[in-house]
Design a protein around this motif. Structure first.
Motif, PDB file in Angstrom:
ATOM      1  N   ILE A  87     -18.597   0.473  24.141  1.00 53.72           N
ATOM      2  CA  ILE A  87     -19.975   0.350  24.614  1.00 53.72           C
ATOM      3  C   ILE A  87     -20.834   0.079  23.770  1.00 53.72           C
ATOM      4  O   ILE A  87     -21.725  -0.759  23.674  1.00 53.72           O
ATOM      5  N   ARG A  88     -20.781   0.636  22.474  1.00 53.61           N
ATOM      6  CA  ARG A  88     -21.532   0.706  21.362  1.00 53.61           C
ATOM      7  C   ARG A  88     -21.398  -0.755  20.833  1.00 53.61           C
ATOM      8  O   ARG A  88     -22.379  -1.419  20.180  1.00 53.61           O
ATOM      9  N   TRP A  89     -20.391  -1.482  20.934  1.00 50.22           N
ATOM     10  CA  TRP A  89     -20.104  -2.571  20.098  1.00 50.22           C
ATOM     11  C   TRP A  89     -20.760  -3.563  20.974  1.00 50.22           C
ATOM     12  O   TRP A  89     -21.402  -4.704  20.541  1.00 50.22           O
ATOM     13  N   ALA A  90     -20.729  -3.431  22.288  1.00 47.49           N
ATOM     14  CA  ALA A  90     -21.466  -4.427  23.134  1.00 47.49           C
ATOM     15  C   ALA A  90     -22.878  -4.398  23.600  1.00 47.49           C
ATOM     16  O   ALA A  90     -23.401  -5.389  23.756  1.00 47.49           O
ATOM     17  N   PHE A  91     -23.474  -2.942  23.607  1.00 49.13           N
ATOM     18  CA  PHE A  91     -24.839  -3.093  24.248  1.00 49.13           C
ATOM     19  C   PHE A  91     -25.899  -2.422  23.257  1.00 49.13           C
ATOM     20  O   PHE A  91     -25.731  -1.401  22.929  1.00 49.13           O
ATOM     21  N   PRO A  92     -26.957  -3.166  23.178  1.00 49.14           N
ATOM     22  CA  PRO A  92     -28.037  -2.202  22.109  1.00 49.14           C
ATOM     23  C   PRO A  92     -28.340  -1.121  22.929  1.00 49.14           C
ATOM     24  O   PRO A  92     -29.223  -0.170  22.186  1.00 49.14           O
ATOM     25  N   ASP A  93     -28.535  -0.931  24.167  1.00 43.84           N
ATOM     26  CA  ASP A  93     -29.012   0.140  24.877  1.00 43.84           C
ATOM     27  C   ASP A  93     -28.031   1.085  25.180  1.00 43.84           C
ATOM     28  O   ASP A  93     -27.968   1.887  26.244  1.00 43.84           O
ATOM     29  N   HIS A  94     -27.016   1.308  24.328  1.00 47.04           N
ATOM     30  CA  HIS A  94     -25.793   2.178  24.518  1.00 47.04           C
ATOM     31  C   HIS A  94     -26.223   3.581  24.470  1.00 47.04           C
ATOM     32  O   HIS A  94     -25.575   4.545  25.263  1.00 47.04           O
ATOM     33  N   ALA A  95     -27.470   4.207  23.808  1.00 53.80           N
ATOM     34  CA  ALA A  95     -27.887   5.524  23.960  1.00 53.80           C
ATOM     35  C   ALA A  95     -28.100   5.788  25.367  1.00 53.80           C
ATOM     36  O   ALA A  95     -27.728   6.964  25.977  1.00 53.80           O
ATOM     37  N   LEU A  96     -28.890   4.805  26.017  1.00 56.78           N
ATOM     38  CA  LEU A  96     -29.310   5.074  27.684  1.00 56.78           C
ATOM     39  C   LEU A  96     -27.870   5.235  28.324  1.00 56.78           C
ATOM     40  O   LEU A  96     -27.873   6.215  29.094  1.00 56.78           O
ATOM     41  N   ILE A  97     -26.975   4.345  28.047  1.00 56.07           N
ATOM     42  CA  ILE A  97     -25.634   4.310  28.825  1.00 56.07           C
ATOM     43  C   ILE A  97     -24.880   5.592  28.812  1.00 56.07           C
ATOM     44  O   ILE A  97     -24.208   6.076  29.684  1.00 56.07           O
ATOM     45  N   GLU A  98     -24.809   6.115  27.563  1.00 55.82           N
ATOM     46  CA  GLU A  98     -23.980   7.274  27.055  1.00 55.82           C
ATOM     47  C   GLU A  98     -24.880   8.538  27.852  1.00 55.82           C
ATOM     48  O   GLU A  98     -24.237   9.273  28.214  1.00 55.82           O
ATOM     49  N   SER A  99     -26.255   8.399  27.731  1.00 57.02           N
ATOM     50  CA  SER A  99     -26.821   9.618  28.164  1.00 57.02           C
ATOM     51  C   SER A  99     -26.753   9.732  29.778  1.00 57.02           C
ATOM     52  O   SER A  99     -26.795  10.741  30.352  1.00 57.02           O
TER      53      SER A  99
END
Length: 156
Positions: A87-99
């Motif tokens: 997820i972190r490799w692919a998306f700059p909005d990974h923090a929202l995704i992880e949250s």
């Protein structure tokens, strides 16, 4: 997939198809977040979201000049991110995704006339997806061609 084809003739497009595809992918492999994006120049524009508060349909991202964009949009290859690192490799909005408790993704390129015109995106908990899950949903992507062609035509 063939049972979904008649839906293309039903009224209320493209939402009728979007809802059915969301439910079919949930039945086949599950997901906590389902989004659809079409390619609009150097951006991708969201046209459907199962979580509109976090990912509204008005949302846009510049993804064409990223490694993910090279793989999925330019290369026309599906992307399977099995864990948070993916997820972190692919998306700059990974923090929202992880949250949102999401840690795996399947991105299906929607291809027409030799180019990627959009993506179908499924996200779930870490390690929820594997190659078998990808194989189950990959054949569904072409169903989105008419809707994405229309979305692109409407923007011009």
């Amino acid at each position: 997939m063939t049972e979904l084809l008649p839906l293309l003739a039903e009224p209320g497009q493209p939402e009728t198809l979007y809802r059915a595809l969301q439910e079919e992918t949930r039945r086949l492999v599950g997901h906590r977040l389902f989004t659809l994006l079409y390619v609009d120049g150097t951006d991708v524009a969201r046209v459907w979201s199962s979580h509109p508060a976090e990912y509204p349909t008005s949302g846009r991202k510049q993804m064409t000049e990223t490694p993910w964009g090279t793989h999925v949009l330019a290369g026309g290859q599906p992307y399977l991110g099995r864990d948070v690192a993916g997820i972190r490799w692919a998306f700059p909005d990974h923090a929202l995704i992880e949250s949102m408790g999401l840690g795996s993704v399947i991105n299906l390129p929607v291809r027409y006339d030799g180019q990627t015109i959009g993506t179908c995106n499924l996200l779930d908990a870490e390690h929820a997806y594997d190659e078998a899950a990808l194989a189950k949903v990959l054949p569904l992507a072409p169903l989105l061609v008419p809707a994405f062609v229309e979305a692109r035509r409407a923007r011009s």
